[in-house]
Design an enzyme around this catalytic site. Sequence first.
Site, PDB file in Angstrom:
ATOM      1  CG  MET A  84     -11.936  -2.323   4.844  1.00 21.39           C
ATOM      2  SD  MET A  84     -10.374  -1.997   4.002  1.00 21.39           S
ATOM      3  CE  MET A  84      -9.374  -1.258   5.294  1.00 21.39           C
ATOM      4  CG  ASP A  99      -5.304   2.637   0.788  1.00 19.66           C
ATOM      5  OD1 ASP A  99      -6.268   1.870   0.691  1.00 19.66           O
ATOM      6  OD2 ASP A  99      -4.176   2.279   1.193  1.00 19.66           O
ATOM      7  CG  MET A 143      -8.285   7.484   2.448  1.00 17.45           C
ATOM      8  SD  MET A 143      -7.355   7.506   4.009  1.00 17.45           S
ATOM      9  CE  MET A 143      -6.571   5.902   3.934  1.00 17.45           C
ATOM     10  CG  ASP A 156      -6.404  -2.485   2.987  1.00 15.69           C
ATOM     11  OD1 ASP A 156      -5.307  -2.217   3.505  1.00 15.69           O
ATOM     12  OD2 ASP A 156      -7.058  -1.679   2.296  1.00 15.69           O
ATOM     13  CG  MET A 177     -11.448   3.792   2.003  1.00 15.26           C
ATOM     14  SD  MET A 177      -9.890   3.675   2.883  1.00 15.26           S
ATOM     15  CE  MET A 177      -8.759   3.650   1.498  1.00 15.26           C
ATOM     16  N   GLY A 213       0.985  -2.068   4.123  1.00 13.68           N
ATOM     17  CA  GLY A 213       1.666  -0.785   3.976  1.00 13.68           C
ATOM     18  C   GLY A 213       2.910  -0.737   4.821  1.00 13.68           C
ATOM     19  CG  HIS A 270      -9.442   0.590  -0.664  1.00 16.39           C
ATOM     20  ND1 HIS A 270      -8.876   0.349   0.570  1.00 16.39           N
ATOM     21  CD2 HIS A 270     -10.785   0.628  -0.446  1.00 16.39           C
ATOM     22  CE1 HIS A 270      -9.831   0.249   1.482  1.00 16.39           C
ATOM     23  NE2 HIS A 270     -10.992   0.430   0.893  1.00 16.39           N
ATOM     24  N   GLY A 316      -0.926   1.629   9.706  1.00 12.97           N
ATOM     25  CA  GLY A 316      -0.269   1.377  10.989  1.00 12.97           C
ATOM     26  C   GLY A 316      -1.183   0.979  12.139  1.00 12.97           C
ATOM     27  CB  SER A 361      -0.899  -0.002   1.234  1.00 15.12           C
ATOM     28  OG  SER A 361      -1.574   1.235   1.304  1.00 15.12           O
ATOM     29  CG  HIS A 418      -4.099  -1.420  -1.695  1.00 15.62           C
ATOM     30  ND1 HIS A 418      -5.245  -2.081  -2.085  1.00 15.62           N
ATOM     31  CD2 HIS A 418      -4.469  -0.623  -0.657  1.00 15.62           C
ATOM     32  CE1 HIS A 418      -6.254  -1.711  -1.312  1.00 15.62           C
ATOM     33  NE2 HIS A 418      -5.818  -0.815  -0.432  1.00 15.62           N
TER      34      HIS A 418
END
Length: 223
Positions: A142, A40, A42, A181, A73, A203, A71, A150, A13, A38
């Site tokens: 998820m 992300d 957001m 993920d 979000m 990640g 992905h 993290g 990620s 990957h």
Amino acid sequence: MNQTCHDRIIAPSVLASDWGRVAEEVKRATEAGADWLHLDAMDGHFVKNISFGPQFVSAIRPHTNLPLDVHLMLTHPQNYLEAFIKAGSDQITVHVEAEHDVSTTLKQIRDAGLKTGLALNPATPIDDVMPYLNEIDLLLVMTVVPGFGGQSFMENETMPKVSAARAMREAQGLDFHIQVDGGIDAQTVKIAGANGANVMVAGTALFAQDDMAAAVEGMRGAD
Ligand code: DX5
Ligand code: ZN
């Protein structure tokens, strides 16, 4: 079902990479033997963080030949599909909890020639994705509350859903990937794999390593 369809896939990620040198980070992940990258996106509304949009995906596209696994979000993913498709995404995952007609969104992704993914949050029951299982190439369970890298792997809340998804896939003769993920590392990857996940997004556990190739291989072989 052909077993090779569900060989383990490792997807670093980019959220956890050093964005000041993102082209080099993407190259590092590619040379480390990653299978997918990957990404992300957001919106600060669907999740409590803002990351990046389609321009970031287009900036990354020339630096790798790996499939870009995007992905979203986003509360309104349908409004941004065209931009993420043009940016060079190979597959797009949307959330079942977002405000959209899920089947219509999946169809738009598929009609553009991309692979389709559907994600569910830790608090969302597996029943909510059941109506769409024959419309997807990938189910993303998820394993943290999305928004930040993290965080700790939520085993108890999420592994029963991974096993249930695997059972439904077999019962219905379907062939989607099961992706996890959030909080995936050299240890938790084993738990996710044993429950039936085959696509491992990681990640922090990959980008923080000096030897990413060893970390990727470690995750691929861990069981
Ligand atoms: C979480 C994101 C993840 C995140 C995972 O909202 O969807 O892809 O990058 O990060 P780690 O592997 O650090 O938990
Ligand atoms: Zn993600």
